[in-house]
Design an enzyme around this catalytic site. Sequence first.
Site, PDB file in Angstrom:
ATOM      1  N   CYS A 268       0.825  -1.208   0.000  1.00 38.04           N
ATOM      2  CA  CYS A 268       0.000   0.000   0.000  1.00 38.04           C
ATOM      3  C   CYS A 268       0.862   1.262   0.000  1.00 38.04           C
ATOM      4  O   CYS A 268       1.484   1.590   1.013  1.00 38.04           O
ATOM      5  CB  CYS A 268      -0.925  -0.043   1.215  1.00 38.04           C
TER       6      CYS A 268
ATOM      7  N   CYS B 282       0.015   3.875   2.616  1.00 42.75           N
ATOM      8  CA  CYS B 282       0.433   3.373   3.932  1.00 42.75           C
ATOM      9  C   CYS B 282       1.918   3.644   4.153  1.00 42.75           C
ATOM     10  O   CYS B 282       2.330   4.144   5.208  1.00 42.75           O
ATOM     11  CB  CYS B 282       0.186   1.865   4.042  1.00 42.75           C
TER      12      CYS B 282
END
Length: 332
Positions: free
Chosen positions: A227, A230
């Site tokens: 991600c 993230c």
Amino acid sequence: MKKITVLFLLLSSISFAQTPGKVSFSAKIENRNSDTLTIYGPKKFKQVIPINQQGVFEATFEITEGIHQFNDGSESSMMYLKDGDALFLNMNAKAFDETIVYKGKGEKENNYLAQKALTDEAFELGLESLLEKDEAVFKAALEKKKSEDLALLEGSGFYDKFVAAYKPKIMQDAFMFQQFYTQKALAKKLEGIASPSFNYENHKGGTTKLEDLKGKYVYIDIWATWCGPCRAEIPFLKKIEEKYHGKNIEFVSISVDVDKDHEKWQKFVTEKELGGVQLYADKNWNSDFIKAFGINAIPRFLLIDPVGKVVKADAARPSSDELSKLLDTLLK
């Protein structure tokens, strides 16, 4: 970067027209975040534009007509590029969305996209107040916004292929806002109640339960190695951990990487020297704890109080000033 916009970025690189062409692009950016700009587009298109000696980002390149996005190393904005466009961008990176202005061939459509980013952000910020009202009020506000967006798109004399390309995007935006509202509404209902528990593998060995952390506030980062948004939060999370070191708070990161990426997770945590308590969800997205919070997009952040009750089921990100303000209040 605005939360909901992050969810749209994958959609923004879709090509509708599939028409090849060539464009020229230049940009003058005050308080720039990087010495390169990167434009992404259809068919995995990527154009890196370095700054020249005159302090201008400048390049001519071939594209596939359609929706693109540029990134300045910190934030992104959508663009529409077609054959023959000659665009000059002027902006101040300290007020990214608010200062984007295009001049030249193609300016009309691209200035529309820049302004729509602002109205989308304003609508997103207003969701918090709409959560206090009946869902019918939100749906009416969303329908009004969608109608106004479509009317402006179709009634402003834009390039016809741009209108055809962007109209489905407005419908997608409305769907995503509805999903975002549903997630926020669920998170609001969870605040103040006892948090669901977990018992997950700890990167340092053994397992860790939520109950093991009672007596402290617990800030939880739900993430995955694949991600991008993230990973972008990691430097900010490290700073937050350092700022509140020794305070009555534990920082916990829970990976929802799938089983085949378990080793990748282990290596990532070690190589990136991630701090706090690093855990691995037992069934990734299908873990009971993840499902209890209705988590279907990451990164997602949670805050639990010392007795195990939910303070925030959709907490501010480490990169947001709002997180420090909240923690300063709680950890006096």
